[in-house]
Design a protein around this motif. Structure first.
Motif, PDB file in Angstrom:
ATOM      1  N   TYR A 146       0.636  -1.160   0.009  1.00 14.03           N
ATOM      2  CA  TYR A 146      -0.201   0.002   0.061  1.00 14.03           C
ATOM      3  C   TYR A 146       0.801   1.271  -0.015  1.00 14.03           C
ATOM      4  N   LEU A 148       0.021   4.464   1.176  1.00 14.18           N
ATOM      5  CA  LEU A 148      -0.801   5.101   2.164  1.00 14.18           C
ATOM      6  C   LEU A 148      -0.541   6.548   2.007  1.00 14.18           C
ATOM      7  N   LEU A 164      -9.640  -0.062   2.198  1.00 13.03           N
ATOM      8  CA  LEU A 164      -8.492  -0.704   2.435  1.00 13.03           C
ATOM      9  C   LEU A 164      -8.474  -2.345   2.586  1.00 13.03           C
ATOM     10  N   ASN A 168      -4.902  -8.019   1.028  1.00 13.24           N
ATOM     11  CA  ASN A 168      -5.578  -7.432  -0.153  1.00 13.24           C
ATOM     12  C   ASN A 168      -5.847  -8.500  -1.365  1.00 13.24           C
TER      13      ASN A 168
END
Length: 373
Positions: A146, A148, A164, A168
């Protein structure tokens, strides 16, 4: 049907292509004349549901002439006891798909923004598009981790939701406690952060974030989980969200009266009570992970380390062609192109026998493809 009626269809729906799931085993058998086909495409649990869940389903069959419990009282009580969350903070849905759609229907007006990572679960886009919202896509960083900081930068005054998915889908990468806390501390208060934890029960990493901990601490999060993966109740379609009670109250306005069927509810309660089955499944998945990664490494492939029950690996080939050749061998996987990761292939971790079948087929078809290059 007259053209005038078709002209009344909402224009934003024209951008939606109906979801295309992994090919069913029956279709592959029929199309390719095969007798033995394995499906490693949809991240299903190969062990099947808990015997306790199966017994609960059988015991409930006599009551199918009655409507299900619209409030899912027993299931909410079981979830509350499991996670130490008040029942008023729990909402049950017809799979995570319905939960996503209900959240979209509750919060989105035309033009409202939804920030999502890519690649990730396609239903975030679907829920946004149904409500004529604006999807803001933020690519994952190197190694499919990620970014972020980029997701924070993507947030504007029009942002209503931010997704999120951890671990994932389709990458298997996950969020760490410290990085999620730092992120949530910076997210503007008008944004609801949705933590999709469909694969949470498979997570083994000690530093992995647990959305329920952040919910208990008062962060502005909605945690979404499912019984489709670890609990192997995918056919019954049952998921749930945990969030603030006032948020549950608002989402309930758009919930269908009897949205979760009786068999799903009783099976989920029983599955929650079978910790031994979950531990056996987790151990089987870990053994399968080691088997598949060793096989991929031996064949010269690099893969993305996963905390879920699937693997994404770099084919260094045409992933669509590789997918097709595996299909012809009776092995159903998912093309990375279809998931937003061209060049990669996603494979579900199956039984020991299924994993070996996949690796054997992969070695065969890759040899064919490499000879063509």
């Amino acid at each position: 049907m007259s053209q005038e009626i078709l002209n009344n269809v909402r224009k934003n729906l024209q951008a939606i292509t109906p979801y295309a799931p992994g090919k069913p085993i029956s279709d592959v058998k029929r199309e390719y004349g095969l007798e033995d086909v394995i499906k490693l495409a949809s991240n299903e649990n190969p062990a099947g549901p808990s015997p306790k869940a199966q017994e609960a389903i059988a015991a409930a069959l006599w009551s199918l002439h009655r409507y299900p419990d619209g409030g899912a009282v027993d299931l909410k009580a079981a979830l509350a006891a499991t996670y130490h969350i008040p029942t008023g903070q729990i909402l049950v849905g017809n799979g995570s798909d319905e939960c996503i759609k209900m959240v979209s229907e509750t919060f989105l007006n035309p033009g409202d923004e939804v920030v999502v990572p890519v690649p990730s679960f396609s239903q975030y886009w679907f829920g946004t598009q149904v409500m004529d919202g604006t999807l803001v896509q933020v690519p994952l960083a190197d190694g499919f981790e990620y970014d972020l900081d980029a997701m924070l930068t993507a947030v504007t005054e029009r942002t209503k939701l931010l997704y999120l998915c951890t671990p994932n889908n389709p990458t298997g990468t996950y969020l760490r406690k410290a990085e999620l806390r730092n992120f949530l501390d910076k997210v503007p208060s008008h944004v609801l952060v949705i933590l999709d934890e469909a694969y949470a029960e498979y997570v083994c990493a000690e530093d992995a974030a647990n959305g329920i901990d952040f919910l208990r601490e008062g962060y502005n999060v909605l945690v979404m989980r499912t019984f489709s993966k670890m609990y192997a109740l995918a056919a019954l379609r049952i998921g749930y969200v945990l969030c603030r009670e006032d948020v549950v109250h608002e989402i309930n306005r758009v919930r269908e009266p009897f949205n979760v069927n009786t068999l799903a509810q009783v099976a989920a309660v029983a599955a929650l009570g079978d910790a031994e089955h979950v531990e056996k499944n987790r151990a089987m998945n870990q053994a399968g992970y080691e088997q598949v990664t060793a096989g991929l490494t031996a064949l010269g492939f690099s893969y993305i380390p996963t905390q879920a029950n699937f693997l994404l690996f770099d084919t260094k080939l045409n992933d669509k062609e590789l997918f097709q050749l595996l299909l012809e061998q009776g092995v159903i996987t998912r093309s990375g192109t279809a998931l937003g990761a061209p060049g990669y292939l996603r494979v579900t971790i199956g039984t020991k026998e299924e994993n070996q079948r996949f690796l054997t087929a992969l070695e065969l078809v890759v040899s064919q493809l490499r000879q063509k290059v």
